[in-house]
Design a protein around this motif. Structure first.
Motif, PDB file in Angstrom:
ATOM      1  N   ALA A  65      30.512  29.894  21.806  1.00 42.43           N
ATOM      2  CA  ALA A  65      31.550  29.511  22.770  1.00 42.43           C
ATOM      3  C   ALA A  65      31.638  27.998  22.813  1.00 42.43           C
ATOM      4  N   GLU A 109      34.413  30.737  26.497  1.00 43.81           N
ATOM      5  CA  GLU A 109      34.657  32.155  26.203  1.00 43.81           C
ATOM      6  C   GLU A 109      33.820  32.549  24.996  1.00 43.81           C
ATOM      7  N   TRP A 110      32.902  33.493  25.180  1.00 41.80           N
ATOM      8  CA  TRP A 110      32.046  33.907  24.075  1.00 41.80           C
ATOM      9  C   TRP A 110      32.837  34.724  23.081  1.00 41.80           C
ATOM     10  N   ARG A 111      32.620  34.435  21.793  1.00 48.15           N
ATOM     11  CA  ARG A 111      33.276  35.210  20.739  1.00 48.15           C
ATOM     12  C   ARG A 111      32.308  35.326  19.573  1.00 48.15           C
TER      13      ARG A 111
END
Ligand SMILES: [Zn+2]
Length: 491
Positions: free
Chosen positions: A112, A122-124
């Protein structure tokens, strides 16, 4: 990606494998011993001494490779990397070159970007290609401080010479300093998790180098890269990359040219400085190490190592989300370290309420552990006891508020929740007859408020709840008080 530029980063990690003895001799790898105490003809590089490969180093290398999703080669070759340096008495380092121990991995990490305050945005998921993981020996150490006449002499400590390392090299797949940061943390945790390495950057048993370059968005060709060294923590690495990206961009935008060079991070000045340029770079003249046969590993060996490994962190995080209904952030935090994940599972089993247990662990117990600088495995409150506490709250034996105080007391004294409840007479009163009695007293003592309430001033309900709680010295179960009070006021 900023202002039309794309950042390209590749990383190299050197992780010390957690063996008792060195990779090619029986000397101890213990840290902090008297200088040159742990040495022998092999690691001193004396003529005629022959290296013998440490089997444990191969096992731990295999654990590291499997934990990072790499393929292990059936055969790999040790090679001499030739260079002269005072802390390398042989004049070469035994490493691996064109046939490494392990190669071709695809590792999925969670990453992120961070906002101004440093919080993840925002974690991806992101896939990183790992080029290779090879085994090699570490060099010794030059000592320039704390000894007599250091202004005239340099000292050499060869205790570290021959310590086993796994070097892990990625493709230039990172596009920001935070991706690099999240990757190194992912690798650290994976290596610690399977017991391959302590992976502690502050102790120097995990070292990291970054190759950084910029190119115009849309360009196919890579720009001139700069190698960053002396990155003593993951945070320093992230800062050094940020600094370097800004520096390179301002050189390029003002029409200048970059030089391929190695730069050191100065964590006091918060900047990178030139260490050496490409012109001074080494030609290592690799050739196969004639004193060691090729390293062959069988399918069976790999199978055995794989079956001895614990469930890996990513798999465990996903299972926590599915099995216990935890959020991504809860599950991620609880799998940030293996003993914490183990602790959580035991506590959840004891409480019978996995989500409440996760909340109590994250919000209350972790704070106590952090204050005490303790890992979950060293917690004075056992997972079974935390589970028992959560169960008492679930069963309304005590209130949540009481639970918090009890946990602090448990942490301090090591006593069980049940014992503290008994000793302090904290049991929550849920008995309706007892609560009814208290309500009657309160209503009798406050006739004016009762009249106003009955006349339509419903906000006074909270006042009555407060009075009953007070009369019970905080021990009444608020839920029961609310129910009974409503019932009585209706009548
Ligand atoms: Zn030795």
């Amino acid at each position: 990606m900023q202002n039309g530029w794309e950042t390209i980063i590749g990383l190299e990690i050197h992780a010390q494998l957690s063996t008792e003895s060195k990779i090619f001799c029986g000397c101890s790898t213990r840290f902090g011993d008297e200088p040159n105490q742990n040495t022998c003809p092999v690691c001193l590089g004396l003529p005629g001494a022959l290296p013998v490969l440490n089997r444990r180093a191969v096992e731990l290398g295999a654990r590291a490779a499997l934990a990072l999703g790499l393929h292990i080669n059936k055969q790999s070759i040790f090679a001499r990397k030739n260079y002269f340096y005072p802390d390398l008495p042989k004049g070469y380092q035994i490493s691996q070159y064109d046939q490494p121990f392990s190669a071709n991995g695809k590792l999925e990490i969670m990453t992120a970007e961070r906002d101004e305050a440093g919080h993840p945005v925002e974690w991806r998921p992101k896939e990183i290609a790992i080029t290779r993981l090879h085994l090699e020996e570490d060099a010794g150490k030059n000592v320039h401080e704390g000894l007599p006449d250091v202004d005239r002499y340099s000292y050499i400590d060869l205790n570290r010479a021959g310590t086993p390392l796994a070097e892990i090299v990625t493709e230039p797949d990172f596009r920001s300093s935070w991706e690099a940061y999240d990757y190194v943390n992912h690798v650290r945790r994976a290596l610690q998790w399977v017991g391959a390495s302590e992976a502690d950057m502050e102790k120097g048993n995990l070292r990291c180098e970054a190759n950084v370059s910029l190119r115009r968005i849309g360009d196919e060709r890579l720009g001139t890269k700069v190698e960053l060294k002396n990155l003593n923590s993951v945070r320093f690495m992230q800062r050094a990359i940020e600094f370097e990206v800004d520096r390179q961009r301002s050189v390029l935008e003002s029409g200048g040219r970059l030089v391929q060079e190695t730069r050191l991070w100065d964590d006091r000045a918060l900047e990178t400085r030139v260490m050496r340029s490409k012109e001074e770079a080494h030609d290592y003249r690799y050739f196969p190490e004639p004193d060691l046969p090729p390293l062959t590993v069988s399918e069976e060996f790999i199978k055995r190592v794989r079956s001895s490994m614990p469930e890996l962190p990513e798999a465990r995080r996903r299972r926590f989300m599915e099995q216990y209904g935890l959020s991504f952030s809860d599950a991620s935090q609880l799998t940030s370290e293996r003993s914490l994940a183990d602790y959580y599972e035991h506590a959840a089993k004891a409480s019978g309420n996995p989500r409440a247990t996760a909340n109590w662990l994250r919000s209350e117990l972790l704070r106590e552990l952090e204050t005490g600088g303790l890992l979950a495995s060293a917690s004075p409150v056992s997972p079974e006891e935390l589970g028992a506490l959560v169960r008492m709250i679930d069963e309304a034996k005590i209130s949540g508020k009481q639970g918090k105080d009890i946990l602090v007391e448990m942490f301090k004294t090591g006593k069980s929740a049940a014992r503290i409840v008994e000793e302090q007479g904290l049991v929550q009163v849920s008995d309706t007859a007892e609560i009814d009695g208290l309500i009657d007293e309160v209503l009798l003592a406050n006739p004016t408020q009762l009249e106003n309430y009955r006349a339509g001033k419903e906000a006074l309900f909270g006042f009555f709840v407060g009075q009953v709680m007070k009369a019970s010295k905080g021990k009444a179960n608020p839920k029961v008080v609310n129910e009974r009070l409503r019932e009585k006021l209706r009548g």
